[in-house]
Design a protein around this motif. Structure first.
Motif, PDB file in Angstrom:
ATOM      1  N   GLY A  55      39.182  11.554 129.972  1.00 17.49           N
ATOM      2  CA  GLY A  55      40.378  10.574 130.196  1.00 17.49           C
ATOM      3  C   GLY A  55      41.040  11.210 131.490  1.00 17.49           C
ATOM      4  N   TYR A  56      41.426  12.221 131.718  1.00 18.57           N
ATOM      5  CA  TYR A  56      42.221  12.811 132.797  1.00 18.57           C
ATOM      6  C   TYR A  56      41.549  12.801 134.065  1.00 18.57           C
ATOM      7  CZ  TYR A  56      44.700  16.146 135.504  1.00 18.57           C
ATOM      8  OH  TYR A  56      45.523  16.980 136.390  1.00 18.57           O
ATOM      9  N   ALA A  57      40.153  13.039 133.873  1.00 21.11           N
ATOM     10  CA  ALA A  57      39.407  12.901 134.887  1.00 21.11           C
ATOM     11  C   ALA A  57      39.257  11.436 135.638  1.00 21.11           C
ATOM     12  CB  ALA A  57      37.815  13.450 134.811  1.00 21.11           C
ATOM     13  N   ALA A  58      39.208  10.634 134.884  1.00 22.75           N
ATOM     14  CA  ALA A  58      39.048   9.212 134.995  1.00 22.75           C
ATOM     15  C   ALA A  58      40.472   8.807 135.621  1.00 22.75           C
ATOM     16  CB  ALA A  58      38.875   8.365 133.607  1.00 22.75           C
ATOM     17  N   ASP A  59      41.547   9.333 135.342  1.00 23.72           N
ATOM     18  CA  ASP A  59      42.819   8.777 135.906  1.00 23.72           C
ATOM     19  C   ASP A  59      42.660   9.265 137.369  1.00 23.72           C
ATOM     20  OD1 ASP A  59      44.088   7.741 133.734  1.00 23.72           O
ATOM     21  OD2 ASP A  59      44.799   9.424 132.968  1.00 23.72           O
ATOM     22  N   LEU A  60      42.123  10.455 137.558  1.00 20.48           N
ATOM     23  CA  LEU A  60      42.155  11.160 139.095  1.00 20.48           C
ATOM     24  C   LEU A  60      41.367  10.353 139.714  1.00 20.48           C
ATOM     25  CD1 LEU A  60      42.264  15.117 138.228  1.00 20.48           C
ATOM     26  CD2 LEU A  60      44.191  13.523 139.050  1.00 20.48           C
ATOM     27  N   LYS A  61      39.988  10.076 139.338  1.00 19.14           N
ATOM     28  CA  LYS A  61      39.007   9.311 139.978  1.00 19.14           C
ATOM     29  C   LYS A  61      38.059   8.481 138.746  1.00 19.14           C
ATOM     30  CE  LYS A  61      35.120   9.639 143.355  1.00 19.14           C
ATOM     31  NZ  LYS A  61      34.207  10.432 143.983  1.00 19.14           N
ATOM     32  N   PRO A  62      38.376   7.005 138.691  1.00 24.35           N
ATOM     33  CA  PRO A  62      37.213   6.321 137.871  1.00 24.35           C
ATOM     34  C   PRO A  62      36.076   6.535 138.355  1.00 24.35           C
ATOM     35  CG  PRO A  62      39.044   5.140 138.620  1.00 24.35           C
ATOM     36  CD  PRO A  62      39.099   6.356 139.389  1.00 24.35           C
ATOM     37  N   ARG A  63      35.290   6.690 137.068  1.00 21.82           N
ATOM     38  CA  ARG A  63      33.848   6.999 137.095  1.00 21.82           C
ATOM     39  C   ARG A  63      32.937   5.934 136.362  1.00 21.82           C
ATOM     40  NH1 ARG A  63      36.228  11.619 137.719  1.00 21.82           N
ATOM     41  NH2 ARG A  63      35.648  13.343 139.299  1.00 21.82           N
ATOM     42  N   PRO A  64      32.961   4.525 137.013  1.00 23.19           N
ATOM     43  CA  PRO A  64      32.216   3.429 136.273  1.00 23.19           C
ATOM     44  C   PRO A  64      31.054   3.889 135.869  1.00 23.19           C
ATOM     45  CG  PRO A  64      33.250   2.530 138.041  1.00 23.19           C
ATOM     46  CD  PRO A  64      33.352   4.065 138.124  1.00 23.19           C
ATOM     47  N   TYR A  65      30.012   4.705 136.575  1.00 24.52           N
ATOM     48  CA  TYR A  65      28.677   4.890 136.301  1.00 24.52           C
ATOM     49  C   TYR A  65      28.269   5.732 135.166  1.00 24.52           C
ATOM     50  CZ  TYR A  65      29.551   9.397 138.325  1.00 24.52           C
ATOM     51  OH  TYR A  65      30.160  10.754 138.770  1.00 24.52           O
ATOM     52  N   ILE A  66      29.686   6.325 134.407  1.00 26.18           N
ATOM     53  CA  ILE A  66      29.278   7.255 133.304  1.00 26.18           C
ATOM     54  C   ILE A  66      29.290   6.461 132.013  1.00 26.18           C
ATOM     55  CG2 ILE A  66      30.346   9.112 134.424  1.00 26.18           C
ATOM     56  CD1 ILE A  66      32.647   9.075 132.417  1.00 26.18           C
TER      57      ILE A  66
END
Length: 385
Positions: A55-66
């Motif tokens: 979740g923290y990584a997604a806040d920094l940079k969303p990664r739709p492909y995961i």
């Protein structure tokens, strides 16, 4: 919203195969309650520890492909679980399923938040009710399927995983497009996120209270989902198949409660519904271990319905306490829910081996009384400056 809710249903139905297999695995591998608890612990703690980081990584940079990648881990775990010849292979299989959940929940909750508009309680409920329905399918699968075909029957869920990967690919494309549109709006001078009308200390205190409420809810839910069927089998003499129908009724009621909790909170306030949901469960949970077979089923359904209306609201309340940290909050609270569920299953398994299943039911019955802590939460109007 409905696409991500359907994937949540498919994802959690695959996860529910683990607990659905417990009565089968106990007999086929001669497992103790402690070992059964450790299976749930391995899956849930893996998801718990990874979700806040995702979740923290997604806040920094969303990664739709995961999103489809996460379901890929679940697919691998399902295949391994179907073929596992030994206890330790089962632990590895459920760990892979836990990794899949850790990837799925924070990013999917961000999708629900993006699609919500002003109806965040409703949106979170739509997202979570899919998971609740998927979890409710576990007892049905045991009653009508696993009792007959055994552990290898899990292999059929590989097709469910394949369908979920296809839907997640569609959702990932929408998610990517929304992120692109969001960056364009930011460059054009879009309005900033709302400011919380509370000090940092008040925010952190409110989050601590929410954490305790999640603990009380999910340890109780874990006691029912992992051990209620054994309680019915050992103390009421029902069959495995019959016990699973009782468990399904509890989980189906939980799904209904989850769906209604969001809209009610949008209308009557987050704090009020959180308060009612957890503390309001206590009369039914406390009476449940002392009732006859019919009434224990009725009380279990009422407890599941009321208690489950809280979680989606707790997540939305926490997201509004910390705007801009949607992924982190989603990962933290979903991870906490998984971790507490897994740890609760393991600890309760140890206690059950040392005492009785009936003692577990009586001990956990008082957990919803912790709902009194909701009085310490700030009122909804203070969430905005």
């Amino acid at each position: 919203m409905f696409a991500i809710s359907i994937v949540h249903l498919l994802n959690d139905s695959m996860q529910s195969t683990v607990s659905a297999l417990f009565p089968i695995l106990r007999d086929s591998l001669d497992l103790s309650y402690k070992q059964i608890g450790l299976i749930a612990f391995a899956m849930n703690m893996t998801a718990s520890l990874l979700q806040p980081a995702v979740g923290y990584a997604a806040d920094l940079k969303p990664r739709p492909y995961i999103l489809p990648v996460g379901v890929g881990f679940t697919l691998a775990g399902i295949v391994a679980l179907a073929l596992a010849p030994h206890y330790y292979v089962i632990l590895l299989a459920v760990t892979a399923i836990g990794i899949g959940s850790a990837i799925f929940h924070p990013e999917s909750s961000r999708v629900a938040y993006l699609a919500a508009g002003s109806k965040r309680g409703l949106a979170q409920s739509i997202f979570q009710v899919g998971g609740n329905i998927g979890s409710a399918l576990g007892p049905i699968m045991t009653a009508v399927f696993f009792v007959r075909v055994g552990q290898f029957g899990v292999i059929w869920f590989a097709f469910v995983a394949a369908a979920a990967i296809g839907i997640q690919t569609f959702v990932a494309r929408w998610y990517r497009d929304q992120n692109v549109a969001g960056r364009k709006k930011a460059k054009a001078g879009a309005l900033p996120l709302h400011q919380v009308g509370l000090s940092s200390r008040q925010v952190m205190w409110a989050v601590v209270v929410l954490v305790f409420l999640v603990i009380s809810k999910h340890v109780y839910m874990s006691s029912i989902s992992s051990y209620y069927s054994f309680y019915l089998i050992d103390y009421y003499g029902v069959s495995v198949k019959h016990a699973q129908w009782f468990l399904f009724a509890f989980l189906a009621a939980s799904a209904a409660g989850t769906f209604l909790g969001g809209p009610l909170a949008d209308r009557f306030g987050r704090r009020n519904i959180i308060w009612f949901s957890i503390l309001g469960t206590a009369p039914f949970s406390i009476l449940l271990p002392y009732a006859n077979l019919t009434w224990t089923g009725v009380l279990c359904v009422l407890a599941g319905f009321i208690l489950s209306s809280a979680f989606s609201i707790i997540v939305v309340y926490a997201q509004e306490l910390m705007p801009g940290k949607v992924g982190l909050i989603s990962g933290l609270f979903f991870g906490l829910a998984f971790g507490i569920g897994g740890l609760g299953s393991a600890v309760l398994g140890w206690i059950a081996d040392a005492t009785t299943i009936a003692f577990i039911m009586k001990l956990c019955a008082y957990l919803p009384l912790l709902g009194i802590l909701a009085v310490l939460l700030p009122k909804d109007k203070h969430l905005y400056a």
